[in-house]
Scaffold this active site. Structure first.
Site, PDB file in Angstrom:
ATOM      1  N   ARG A 166       0.855  -1.146  -0.050  1.00  0.00           N
ATOM      2  CA  ARG A 166       0.054   0.157   0.059  1.00  0.00           C
ATOM      3  C   ARG A 166       0.903   1.156  -0.213  1.00  0.00           C
ATOM      4  O   ARG A 166       1.498   1.697   0.972  1.00  0.00           O
ATOM      5  CB  ARG A 166      -0.943  -0.135   1.172  1.00  0.00           C
ATOM      6  CG  ARG A 166      -1.799   1.363   1.438  1.00  0.00           C
ATOM      7  CD  ARG A 166      -2.950   1.111   2.275  1.00  0.00           C
ATOM      8  NE  ARG A 166      -2.773   1.098   3.537  1.00  0.00           N
ATOM      9  CZ  ARG A 166      -3.524   1.341   4.531  1.00  0.00           C
ATOM     10  NH1 ARG A 166      -4.747   1.474   4.284  1.00  0.00           N
ATOM     11  NH2 ARG A 166      -3.031   1.371   5.932  1.00  0.00           N
ATOM     12  N   ASP A 446      -3.488   3.046  14.510  1.00  0.00           N
ATOM     13  CA  ASP A 446      -2.741   3.755  13.586  1.00  0.00           C
ATOM     14  C   ASP A 446      -3.236   5.286  13.284  1.00  0.00           C
ATOM     15  O   ASP A 446      -4.061   5.581  13.706  1.00  0.00           O
ATOM     16  CB  ASP A 446      -2.663   2.866  12.374  1.00  0.00           C
ATOM     17  CG  ASP A 446      -4.131   2.708  11.640  1.00  0.00           C
ATOM     18  OD1 ASP A 446      -5.092   3.226  12.033  1.00  0.00           O
ATOM     19  OD2 ASP A 446      -3.940   1.954  10.616  1.00  0.00           O
TER      20      ASP A 446
END
Length: 530
Positions: A166, A446
């Protein structure tokens, strides 16, 4: 403004990359990134301006909706390209940063896919980025090993997870690399280095390269990725369509364009993913000016609430009608050591969440920790004996605009408010200190989850006249006291980010007191890292 070709300069890399990673940013690799920048930067900027204009319309009272100009795409009959063998069974995927030991553990976890993340779980210092590229290069070549300071040796086993990368979203710059006096896009830097060094090797083994694409808001942004990948395939001598992509539907505007995003990437897309945490954040951000769209504390905003259930089921129906995979969302729990009862309760939450996903028709799911792989796998093995569920068409699903936009009911407790302050502060401090994912209260936080906490604080404080469940008012004085208290405790601790506690508190205070909710925490924070 584009620089005329006769004035093009060599790309420059600033900063001090680690010696073992500097070989990744070779002149040839940087020239490849520079070509991507020169070809696609004007369109990227145009699309970011379109984002700003859409958000301005939402701030003025408009609401997202299905597009009238693309109705023919939604209503016509078409399918995505065939899915490669390596990605036909994705029942459990694990995600994590591009740190060497974590990559090895993730590849060995028993998950079918590992998503190596340059975005929400990696702080984009130049050292982190180049070390990450080196780690992935070693993973591709089969040479990835690690020895801990205590002498424990780690290496990738014989049957590792399939690697998917990603890159960062379109909105993030990469200040360490300039082309013709302009910083390149973080997305093009991450993608370009990885593709340049690994695409040919991966294609030769029928393993891609494969990518997860984050933060898209419109089909035109997906089309830009398609053009970038086509250019890379031609430049690297790969057949067109070799690079495959899974798109995270993690913004509210994208939920209204699932068919269109699949169509824009139809020769290379393999599925969509319910990026639930970023999606909740995007709901808050997109509707930031709408007093009637305030959400309760984040612990009450579960996937079973109506607007998230509608989003999940629409994604399944859309993907399966087009021959694509519909991936479920992240389980952020991590093992609770020393408390068997609490750990069992946490694992039961994971089981229930995965059971909901597999029964709804999802083809696979995400976990954040290797210990959760067996839990998720057991659920999908029992209820999905075939490699996937693309035959589950969900003809019963009919989702309206209002179902996607109506907020859920709930409350705001003092504990929920305080938890948001703590999570936003501790994550921001750790991020500034170079750590992009942080365990807090047995959850792996996160950037996405920290953004929910930050955005909710802004929303609750700026819309005024909101109260806790006990009827006490929610105000800035309370926020300022809580932030100061948590900053003091963090600064006195040995937790990640302790040395950046005051800096993080100042940044979070400025963002929360600002008249408008900032688009991304990581944009102003990026100016404060090397």
């Amino acid at each position: 403004m584009a620089v005329p070709q006769e004035h093009w300069s060599l790309p420059t890399l600033t900063g001090a990359p680690s010696s073992r990673a500097a070989s990744l940013a070779t002149p040839e690799a940087l020239a490849f990134v520079a070509e991507l920048h020169r070809r696609f930067e004007p369109e990227r900027r145009r699309l970011l301006e379109a984002r700003r204009q859409r958000q301005a319309s939402y701030d003025a009272g408009a609401l997202p909706d299905f597009r009238a100009d693309t109705a023919d795409i939604r209503e016509s009959d078409w399918s995505v390209a065939p899915i490669p063998a390596a990605l036909r069974d994705r029942r459990v995927e694990i995600t994590g940063p591009v740190e060497r030991k974590m990559i090895i553990n993730a590849l060995n976890s028993g998950a079918r896919v590992f998503m190596a993340d340059f975005e929400d779980s990696t702080t984009p210092t130049l050292a982190n980025l180049l070390d990450g590229q080196r780690n992935l290069r070693d993973a591709v070549t089969g040479t990835l090993e690690y020895t801990s300071p205590e002498g424990r040796h780690y290496r990738v086993g014989a049957d590792p997870a399939v690697l998917v990368v990603r890159p960062r979203g379109w909105h993030l710059p990469e200040k360490h690399v300039e082309v013709d006096g302009e910083p390149v896009a973080g997305a093009l830097f991450d993608f370009g280095l990885y593709a340049f060094h690994n695409a040919r090797d991966l294609h030769a083994r029928d393993l891609g390269p494969y990518f997860y694409l984050p933060k898209l808001e419109a089909m035109e942004e997906a089309a830009l990725w398609d053009a970038v990948m086509e250019h890379a395939e031609r430049a690297l001598g790969l057949p067109l369509g070799s690079m495959k992509a899974t798109v995270l539907i993690e913004t509210l505007p994208a939920a209204f364009q699932m068919d269109e995003i699949l169509y824009a990437l139809r020769r290379r897309v393999v599925g969509l993913n319910c990026g639930r945490w970023d999606y909740i954040f995007s709901y808050l951000k997109t509707l930031r000016a709408h007093r009637d769209r305030v959400l309760p504390e984040r612990g009450q905003v579960q996937m079973t609430v109506p607007f998230l259930k509608a989003y999940s089921e629409l994604l399944i129906r859309t993907c399966h009608h087009r021959g694509a995979f519909a991936m479920g969302g992240m389980a952020a729990q991590i093992p609770i050591k020393g408390d068997e009862a609490a750990n069992a309760a946490a694992l039961e939450k994971v089981r229930a969440d995965k059971l909901r996903e597999v029964k709804a028709g999802h083809d696979g799911t995400w976990v954040a920790h290797p210990a959760l792989v067996p839990v998720a796998k057991a659920v999908f093995d029992e209820y999905m004996p075939e490699p996937n569920q693309r035959d589950v068409l969900r003809e019963d699903v009919r989702v309206t605009r209002e179902e996607l936009l109506t907020p859920c009911a709930g409350t705001i407790t003092r504990a929920g408010f305080d938890n948001n302050v703590e999570v936003a502060l501790r994550y921001t401090a750790a991020w500034l200190d170079g750590l992009g994912c942080v365990p807090i209260h047995h959850l792996m936080e996160d950037a996405a989850t920290a953004e929910i906490a930050r955005a909710q604080l802004w929303q609750w404080l700026h819309h005024g006249d909101l109260h806790f469940a006990d009827h006490a008012p929610i105000d800035f004085a309370l926020f300022d006291r809580a932030l100061a208290a948590h900053a003091h405790r963090l600064g006195e601790s040995d937790l990640p980010g302790a040395t950046r506690a005051d800096e993080a508190a100042a940044l979070l205070s400025a963002l929360t007191h600002a008249d408008q909710l900032g688009d991304f925490l990581t944009l102003p924070a990026y100016d404060r890292i090397d």
